[in-house]
Design a protein around this motif. Sequence first.
Motif: not given
Length: 615
Positions: A503-506, A610-613
């Motif tokens: 998901a971090l690759l989005i 920025h948060s990746l949440t």
Amino acid sequence: MSRPDSSPRDTHVDRTQGFPPIEDYALLADGETIALVTSRGAVEWLCAPRMDSPSLFAAVLDRDAGTFTLAPTETSVPVTRRYLPGTLVLETTYMTSSGWLTVTDALLVAPWDDDACGDLPPYRREASGQRAAHVLLRTARCEHGSVELSVDCTPAFDYGRHAPAWQLDPATQGQASASDPVSGLSLRLTSDRPLLAEGARVGWRTVLTAGEEAVVALSWAGAAPPGSVAEAHERLEYTGTYWRDWLAGGTFPDHPWRAHMQRSALTLKGLVYAPTGAMVAAATTSLPEELGGQRNWDYRYTWIRDAAFTLWGLHTLGFTAEAGDFFDFIAEVAGGETDRLQIMYGIGGERTLTEVELEHLSGYAGSRPVRIGNGAYDQAQHDVWGMLLDSVYLHTTAVGALPDRLWPLVERQVEQALVHWRHPDSGIWEVRGALQHFTSSKVLCWVAADRGAKLADLCGATEQAARWRAAAEEIHADVCASGVDERGVFTQFYGSTALDASALLIPRWASCRPRTRGRGPPCWRSPTSSPRTRWCCATGSRRPTTACPARRAPSSSARSGWSPRWWRSARPPAPTTCAGCCCTTPTTWGCSPRSWTRTAAGIWATPRRHSLTWR
């Protein structure tokens, strides 16, 4: 792989049941095959004539599966170990109680028209003027005093299944030959000293004094090795010049990390199979994900998933020829598919990669089973269409045009993504269990539709572009509804609360709207193809960069969705205000305030971006 440019670290300590640590292996390459060499002077992995051929030396997987050692007899720990600058030529220096010894190893490269290289495999890509010489050359020079030196060449054909029967040449006493009884591959070991054969072994032991040199070469495919020490030096020099000339064609910043970037580029080049332009994911099979574990896979193939990242790296570094060859290979194998696109292919374009367990091998540090082939080749992994279309889009924006011959491929693969995106799959991690609706797979299907729409605009297919954009919006809504849990984060698959690194690759595939004040659904947007506009991070609206100057990015980075300029600067960017968007207070980079720190390398970074949440 090892970093031979630095001094070894406790490589003599037995930490892996008699196997060297994986990081101890250095890589040699010639564009057709790859060898791995330990600091102890042992070649413990070599497949010939191709990277995915059965092994000649496989001691990395079993201590009795073949090795080729050239080293001093009384010590196994080198003083220094490095690649000659700008090359894949390895130099190792040993100190013994009586002297100093330098060993140089290389897989030789030769001019294209050199008849001494032996059989030429079918080339489907334009030749660069050089080719693999089909020779592993090893030289040793006594620098000071005297050193006792030994050679022990013990191949084991077909992953250790067959021992060689060496035949010595009675005329020269410096040549021995052997053949694989199954494949028919012929080997020849040549040295400037008399060879002795005993069973499967061939080699010699001698004492070198200061200034003396010894040469030993292993050749195959009918190649002729160097006939003298002087010729060995000439061919080593040619090989080193080839690597340096290739590296000079790249674009590297004047930066303390430049040498590491160049070393990474050389490694990428070493993984290329020149006859087809394919790039293997790794040089080996069955090195474990964890010691003693069973997740030991064969990675000597080309993954479609890797294509976009590989092309991005090659284009960024300025190696357009390699990028073009790799793209042509991907287009060739994908263009031959009428239905489902495979996730991986053989380096010659092979589609059937049947997986077999080699029960006679113990595995690296006891990690079994050892496998050849890869059973995941026929898995359903729906991210493959997005990675392919992202590769086509990236290459098109890099070269400035989409060849007409590729439009049918684009059309067919986008339609396949839209047919299959609602179905479960095995996911990016190639899970060998129940199929799931993996979030990353859905996002990559969105990428396929989005990039397809952009390419359709370039080709004037406006109706298809509109239809594919509508499909992309449908996938987007589905992921936002089902791929997020009550915490507001992307999950591994629909209905799960497990997190997933994929998901971090989005943000790599889409410009994401970060979490700001208030609540809302997850949001991502397509990166604009124009360097003059970017998505406003807070509102999700697209605005000219003149209205948001801190978000301005050069055209080369706008396509990849991020701006590298700020971290290259000697000091952080000055605080700015995003004119025309919701950021009303002075900020850095046009969005939220940051806490800047300076790293040891002089690069400014921030621990609070920025948060990746997302939500």
